[in-house]
Design a protein around this motif. Sequence first.
Motif, PDB file in Angstrom:
ATOM      1  N   GLY A 182      18.577  -6.633  -9.431  1.00 45.73           N
ATOM      2  CA  GLY A 182      18.078  -5.911  -8.266  1.00 45.73           C
ATOM      3  C   GLY A 182      18.579  -4.483  -8.205  1.00 45.73           C
ATOM      4  O   GLY A 182      17.834  -3.555  -7.850  1.00 45.73           O
ATOM      5  N   LEU A 183      19.824  -4.275  -8.580  1.00 43.45           N
ATOM      6  CA  LEU A 183      20.406  -2.930  -8.535  1.00 43.45           C
ATOM      7  C   LEU A 183      19.917  -2.059  -9.683  1.00 43.45           C
ATOM      8  O   LEU A 183      19.810  -0.834  -9.536  1.00 43.45           O
ATOM      9  N   LEU A 184      19.611  -2.678 -10.838  1.00 39.02           N
ATOM     10  CA  LEU A 184      18.995  -1.912 -11.925  1.00 39.02           C
ATOM     11  C   LEU A 184      17.629  -1.387 -11.467  1.00 39.02           C
ATOM     12  O   LEU A 184      17.283  -0.228 -11.728  1.00 39.02           O
ATOM     13  N   GLY A 185      16.871  -2.257 -10.784  1.00 37.57           N
ATOM     14  CA  GLY A 185      15.591  -1.818 -10.243  1.00 37.57           C
ATOM     15  C   GLY A 185      15.765  -0.730  -9.199  1.00 37.57           C
ATOM     16  O   GLY A 185      15.002   0.240  -9.146  1.00 37.57           O
ATOM     17  N   SER A 186      16.782  -0.872  -8.371  1.00 37.41           N
ATOM     18  CA  SER A 186      17.053   0.128  -7.339  1.00 37.41           C
ATOM     19  C   SER A 186      17.428   1.466  -7.963  1.00 37.41           C
ATOM     20  O   SER A 186      16.998   2.529  -7.496  1.00 37.41           O
ATOM     21  N   LEU A 187      18.251   1.425  -9.037  1.00 39.11           N
ATOM     22  CA  LEU A 187      18.647   2.660  -9.710  1.00 39.11           C
ATOM     23  C   LEU A 187      17.438   3.361 -10.295  1.00 39.11           C
ATOM     24  O   LEU A 187      17.313   4.589 -10.213  1.00 39.11           O
TER      25      LEU A 187
ATOM     26  N   HIS B  64       0.846  -1.192   0.000  1.00 37.39           N
ATOM     27  CA  HIS B  64       0.000   0.000   0.000  1.00 37.39           C
ATOM     28  C   HIS B  64       0.881   1.241   0.000  1.00 37.39           C
ATOM     29  O   HIS B  64       1.918   1.290   0.643  1.00 37.39           O
ATOM     30  N   GLY B  65       0.479   2.265  -0.744  1.00 37.99           N
ATOM     31  CA  GLY B  65       1.318   3.457  -0.846  1.00 37.99           C
ATOM     32  C   GLY B  65       2.412   3.220  -1.874  1.00 37.99           C
ATOM     33  O   GLY B  65       2.188   2.588  -2.906  1.00 37.99           O
ATOM     34  N   THR B  66       3.613   3.718  -1.593  1.00 42.68           N
ATOM     35  CA  THR B  66       4.724   3.580  -2.538  1.00 42.68           C
ATOM     36  C   THR B  66       5.871   2.827  -1.880  1.00 42.68           C
ATOM     37  O   THR B  66       6.714   3.417  -1.202  1.00 42.68           O
ATOM     38  N   LEU B  67       5.889   1.520  -2.098  1.00 40.93           N
ATOM     39  CA  LEU B  67       6.945   0.679  -1.536  1.00 40.93           C
ATOM     40  C   LEU B  67       8.316   1.097  -2.055  1.00 40.93           C
ATOM     41  O   LEU B  67       9.303   1.061  -1.319  1.00 40.93           O
ATOM     42  N   GLY B  68       8.364   1.546  -3.307  1.00 41.23           N
ATOM     43  CA  GLY B  68       9.642   1.942  -3.909  1.00 41.23           C
ATOM     44  C   GLY B  68      10.337   3.047  -3.139  1.00 41.23           C
ATOM     45  O   GLY B  68      11.573   3.047  -3.018  1.00 41.23           O
ATOM     46  N   ILE B  69       9.572   3.997  -2.603  1.00 41.85           N
ATOM     47  CA  ILE B  69      10.186   5.094  -1.855  1.00 41.85           C
ATOM     48  C   ILE B  69      10.779   4.572  -0.545  1.00 41.85           C
ATOM     49  O   ILE B  69      11.855   5.005  -0.112  1.00 41.85           O
ATOM     50  N   ALA B  70      10.086   3.623   0.077  1.00 40.61           N
ATOM     51  CA  ALA B  70      10.614   3.024   1.309  1.00 40.61           C
ATOM     52  C   ALA B  70      11.925   2.305   1.017  1.00 40.61           C
ATOM     53  O   ALA B  70      12.889   2.400   1.789  1.00 40.61           O
ATOM     54  N   VAL B  71      11.989   1.587  -0.096  1.00 38.53           N
ATOM     55  CA  VAL B  71      13.221   0.889  -0.477  1.00 38.53           C
ATOM     56  C   VAL B  71      14.324   1.894  -0.765  1.00 38.53           C
ATOM     57  O   VAL B  71      15.484   1.710  -0.377  1.00 38.53           O
ATOM     58  N   LEU B  72      13.968   2.987  -1.437  1.00 36.84           N
ATOM     59  CA  LEU B  72      14.938   4.030  -1.777  1.00 36.84           C
ATOM     60  C   LEU B  72      15.616   4.580  -0.532  1.00 36.84           C
ATOM     61  O   LEU B  72      16.850   4.619  -0.438  1.00 36.84           O
ATOM     62  N   PHE B  73      14.818   4.999   0.447  1.00 38.05           N
ATOM     63  CA  PHE B  73      15.406   5.589   1.650  1.00 38.05           C
ATOM     64  C   PHE B  73      16.084   4.532   2.520  1.00 38.05           C
ATOM     65  O   PHE B  73      16.967   4.855   3.317  1.00 38.05           O
ATOM     66  N   ALA B  74      15.685   3.273   2.366  1.00 33.89           N
ATOM     67  CA  ALA B  74      16.394   2.199   3.060  1.00 33.89           C
ATOM     68  C   ALA B  74      17.779   2.025   2.462  1.00 33.89           C
ATOM     69  O   ALA B  74      18.769   1.841   3.189  1.00 33.89           O
ATOM     70  N   LEU B  75      17.878   2.090   1.142  1.00 30.63           N
ATOM     71  CA  LEU B  75      19.171   1.927   0.476  1.00 30.63           C
ATOM     72  C   LEU B  75      20.170   2.992   0.909  1.00 30.63           C
ATOM     73  O   LEU B  75      21.362   2.712   1.092  1.00 30.63           O
ATOM     74  N   THR B  76      19.688   4.237   1.072  1.00 27.78           N
ATOM     75  CA  THR B  76      20.612   5.300   1.478  1.00 27.78           C
ATOM     76  C   THR B  76      21.204   5.018   2.855  1.00 27.78           C
ATOM     77  O   THR B  76      22.292   5.496   3.187  1.00 27.78           O
ATOM     78  N   GLY B  77      20.506   4.224   3.658  1.00 32.93           N
ATOM     79  CA  GLY B  77      21.001   3.895   4.984  1.00 32.93           C
ATOM     80  C   GLY B  77      22.141   2.890   4.986  1.00 32.93           C
ATOM     81  O   GLY B  77      22.763   2.662   6.022  1.00 32.93           O
ATOM     82  N   PHE B  78      22.407   2.277   3.831  1.00 31.63           N
ATOM     83  CA  PHE B  78      23.475   1.284   3.746  1.00 31.63           C
ATOM     84  C   PHE B  78      24.745   1.846   3.107  1.00 31.63           C
ATOM     85  O   PHE B  78      25.708   1.105   2.897  1.00 31.63           O
TER      86      PHE B  78
END
Length: 472
Positions: free
Chosen positions: A420-425, A200-214
């Motif tokens: 996975g990284l292409l999707g992340s980009l 629900h909402g935008t899962l992609g944005i959650a993944v995006l900000f999670a990636l910046t944490g790594f």
Amino acid sequence: MTTSTKAEGRRLNGRLGPIGIVFMVVAAAAPLTVIGGNMPLAMGLGNGAGAPMGFVIAALVLLVFSVGFVTMTPYVPEAGAFFSYVTVGLGERVGKGIAVVALIAYTAIQVGIYGYIGWAINDTVTHYNGPVIPWPVYSFVVLAIVAVLGYRHIELSAKVLGVALALEIGIVVILDVVMVANPSPAGVTLSSFDPAVFTHGTLGIAVLFALTGFIGFEATAVFRDEARDPERTIPLATYAAVIIIGAFYAITVWAFVVALGPDQVTATAEKTLAGEGNMLLDTAGDMLGTIGRDIVNVLLLTSLFACVLSFHNVIARYQFVLAGKGLLPARLAGVHDNHESPAFSSVVQTVTAAVIVGVLAILGIDPLVGVFGSMAGIATVGMVVLMLTTSIAVLAFFLRGRASGPLWTTRLAPALAVLGLLGSLWLVLSNFTLVTGGSATLSTILAAIPFVGLIAGALAWRPSRSLAPSTN
């Protein structure tokens, strides 16, 4: 400053074990900083109560990436991380470009943190009715302390980071336990991991900000020369860093969902983004009292300091390795006779950061949206490009038959990491204005910087010696 005149003939050395390196890497990830900054963004702009799943997905992508990264480690017997791996797998030209991207990404996130910590210290001082002092003053004080620690042997930095990180993780674990023990009326719910909730909402944005944490987790390989038994230490440290960081983020974000309630976290996060509250500190105050809130506030500052010190050490070592390969002035490859550190490279890195922070301060750029937001955006794009190119390099290395190994570790995992990284980009670029907080035009320019660096590095540099890592 006393550095060896035989710069190209010396390597860094140390006795760092897996735990010491993990401290350096997890400190760079700045767990408390991510919880205080990235979590509200993931919830408020992303998928609300489903945000913990974004951190799980990001961790899984990086864990798959780590399989190929670690498998190739024995064939890249020197520090340099992405630069060294890409050079071995894809050749010198691409390796040169990736070297530039790495320096851009790490320098950007470091400068961003200097802006953030300057603002955070001033905010803390004024909270306790202290004087209002311009953020650059605090930033330069922190920069000076980092300069001293970075100049000396790496084990001193590791000890400082170890203490700061232990305190930081300790208070968050306590907060997590108290939040789960005192849930909202919804109870201790696992709804965050229900597909109906996290989609629900935008899962992609959650993944995006999670990636910046790594950002910075692959720095395990940068400390190769200073590791005890690197063949064993680097793989252990890499897997441990990804698992620890990912679990820490996911569990803590879930604990906030439990404490606030699945139906309230989005609204609470949106208030934080609007400047009408502070999700981390307000919740800490509710759960741990005023003293607890104050402790979390102080440890947030130590988290930022640990982060910027870690990135300083990583950049100094990148410059050290590049200088040893002829890509930067040979003086940067000097090793201090007493501290056995890349002392001159550390000094140059300090000057570089000071100049950039100084220019941004003179221009009157806002420390959060302007400095931290924009620099974090550049760094995020750069890091995804680095990991994507590295996965391609690993795949190419093993497909050419230059080494053998299990199908999963040498081909399947690297191939899955590329996808996975292409999707992340794509997620990062398509939502880039949310990362930078700027206009579409400004965001486009900032996002292009790592790509421009990649092309410029590949075309412009003419090394005087081979870039290929030595296998002797």
